[in-house]
Enzyme design. Structure first.
Site, PDB file in Angstrom:
ATOM      1  N   ASP A 204       0.829  -1.200   0.000  1.00 40.52           N
ATOM      2  CA  ASP A 204       0.000   0.000   0.000  1.00 40.52           C
ATOM      3  C   ASP A 204       0.869   1.259   0.000  1.00 40.52           C
ATOM      4  O   ASP A 204       1.896   1.310   0.679  1.00 40.52           O
ATOM      5  CB  ASP A 204      -0.895  -0.022   1.250  1.00 40.52           C
ATOM      6  N   GLU A 263       1.549  -0.376  -5.011  1.00 36.17           N
ATOM      7  CA  GLU A 263       0.581   0.656  -5.366  1.00 36.17           C
ATOM      8  C   GLU A 263       1.366   1.953  -5.522  1.00 36.17           C
ATOM      9  O   GLU A 263       1.656   2.638  -4.552  1.00 36.17           O
ATOM     10  CB  GLU A 263      -0.487   0.813  -4.281  1.00 36.17           C
TER      11      GLU A 263
END
Length: 521
Positions: A204, A263
């Site tokens: 993330d 990401e």
């Protein structure tokens, strides 16, 4: 167009399926999806033709941001089950031949994490506070002008007058990656789950951990205090982030055949390619296709730029149309009948491209965003924006499995964590299984064809000529994918039609439709 190939890895052309765990399947009956719910639906995913799963955070969390506020990354939140449930789900996935990757959240923690609670109890300048980014606010003036992604300033005051940095919600304080304890703790987390048998991680905010020296002011903010598109933004993509990824890669190299996908919201393809050096990420999301409008020039440029990004890196392109952070593409492409037709065509485009497609749960059902009532919204953006931005809940509503009324087989209670709309019975897995022309059957057929053809393991793409508005390319075995955005019907490429998103009409491909053709069959 061709990019360099190294020894083939399992993820090079695997089809990933993103499970937003709270909205996938609820086995406990509390209205929230859970690990045993995933386990119960694994045969469906195997039958769909999926190769690997990406499961969003299921760790201990107060749920201030859908589980991305992690209080303990090495345990399971009771909302989702326990470690025994995780192990059972993972064992069943392995039995079915499905790979399992999970989220890690290294940029920030929950404010309920033991580190942050210790920091609040400790004095300014203490080792406990050095695990985060605390600063003095002299005369009430914040250290810089940075906004938070979810609205408002990126600084929150503490009882003793200091402030701490949170690039997202106040409940998500940013970790200080200049402190070596950050890397040590992440290494422990990675090894904890790798030792349990996971196949890798989605990282993330992989472009956000490193902060610029001195935390300088942003040079350009709009009237609302946000960073305009294209403006310099020091909050992300600082060069020091690459040493963090090299550390992660060293850990992963101790576990052969495991993967990381970052990401990375970086538009400059030269900058994005840096994350794909041989000692960093195995893959990175490239959101160009998801950000492109339903227009031939934008889609073709997005494909070209995405392929050029990985050229020479030996890594595959990751193709994304939707996920839990962006509006579903059936909605973005116009919604209703038009949006669903375009979403069917987009599916054939995505699944024909060289590389690794990521399917977001519900994509295969043609789901659109749901209007969630104001009093049911959970996304922190809703409160942080002063109720001016509704946030991401519309694309996170639980998916329908069966039946004609809520909860449509998702749970045994109709009081689901986000309310499910009326009329979704016709969109359920059960209904679409029985309809040969359904969105679900289109995906299943496309994935079966993809699995049966050697071209999908090859990293080549050859553009074909055609009328303005036609996007057409061939794979290495000659299979042609054509997407018609000309505004009218066009001739179908010569050969045998393998699959079409919309039935041909009078021997022609309608507008807003895509087709796969085998010229030699």
């Amino acid at each position: 167009m061709r990019y360099d190939v190294t020894d083939k890895q399992w993820w090079d052309d695997a089809v990933f399926y993103q499970i937003y765990i709270r909205s996938f399947a609820d086995a406990s009956g509390d209205g929230s999806g859970d690990l045993m719910g995933i386990k119960s639906r694994l045969p469906y995913l195997k039958g769909l033709g999926i190769d690997a799963l990406w499961i969003t955070p299921f760790y201990a969390s107060p749920q201030a941001d859908g589980g991305y506020d992690v209080a303990d990354p090495r345990t399971v939140d009771p909302l989702y089950g326990d470690l025994a449930a995780f192990d059972a789900m993972l064992a069943e996935a392995k039995r079915l031949g499905l790979r399992v990757t999970v989220d890690v959240v290294p940029n920030h923690s929950s404010d309920q994490h033991e580190w942050f609670q210790a920091a609040l109890k400790a004095a300014p300048g203490s080792p406990e506070r050095d695990r985060y980014i605390f600063r003095d606010a002299h005369d009430g003036v914040l250290p810089n002008n940075w906004p938070a992604v979810f609205g408002g300033p990126a600084w929150e005051r503490t009882a003793d007058g200091q402030v701490y940095l949170h690039l997202f919600a106040p409940e998500q304080p940013d970790i200080n990656w200049d402190n070596p304890e950050a890397a040590t703790d992440l290494d422990r987390t990675l090894r904890f789950w790798l030792d349990r048998g996971v196949d890798g991680f989605r990282i993330d905010v992989a472009h956000g951990m490193a902060k610029p020296a001195g935390l300088p002011d942003l040079p350009t903010l709009d009237a609302a205090g946000n960073v305009p598109d294209g403006a310099i933004d020091f909050r992300w993509d600082n060069d020091a982030v690459h040493s963090i990824h090299r550390g992660i890669r060293r850990t992963m190299d101790d576990y052969p055949d495991t993967v990381t996908v970052g990401e990375v919201w970086v538009t400059d393809r030269t900058r994005l390619a840096l994350y794909l050096r041989p000692d960093e990420l195995h893959m990175s999301f490239n959101f160009r296709l998801a950000e492109a409008a339903w227009a031939p020039d934008e889609l073709r440029v997005a494909i070209d730029e995405s392929i050029k990004t990985v050229d020479g890196t030996g890594t595959p392109t990751c193709w994304v149309l939707s996920n839990h952070d962006i509006s579903r593409h059936a909605t973005r492409y116009g919604g209703g009948k038009t949006g669903r037709a375009r979403a069917r065509a987009a599916a054939l485009l995505q699944l024909a491209l060289p590389g690794t497609p990521f399917i977001y749960q519900g994509d295969e059902l043609g789901l659109e965003d749901v209007h969630v009532p104001d009093d049911a919204l959970r996304d922190p953006t809703w409160e942080r924006s002063g109720h001016t931005e509704r946030g991401r809940d519309g694309c996170r509503v639980p998916i329908p499995w069966a039946g004609s009324a809520a909860p449509y087989g998702f749970s045994t209670t109709s009081r689901t964590w986000l309310p499910m709309p009326e009329g979704w019975g016709q969109r359920s897995v059960e209904q679409q299984e029985a309809d040969p022309a359904s969105h679900l059957r289109l995906y299943r057929t496309a994935l079966a064809i993809r699995r049966s053809r050697n071209a999908f393991g090859d990293r080549s793409l050859r553009w074909l000529d055609g009328p303005d508005g036609l996007i057409a390319f061939a794979r290495s075995d000659g299979m042609v994918c054509a997407l018609n955005l000309t505004g009218g019907p066009v001739d179908i490429p010569a050969g045998t039609v393998l699959l079409s998103s919309t039935p041909p009409q009078n021997g022609k491909l309608p507008n807003d439709a895509a087709i796969w053709v085998d010229p030699g069959a």
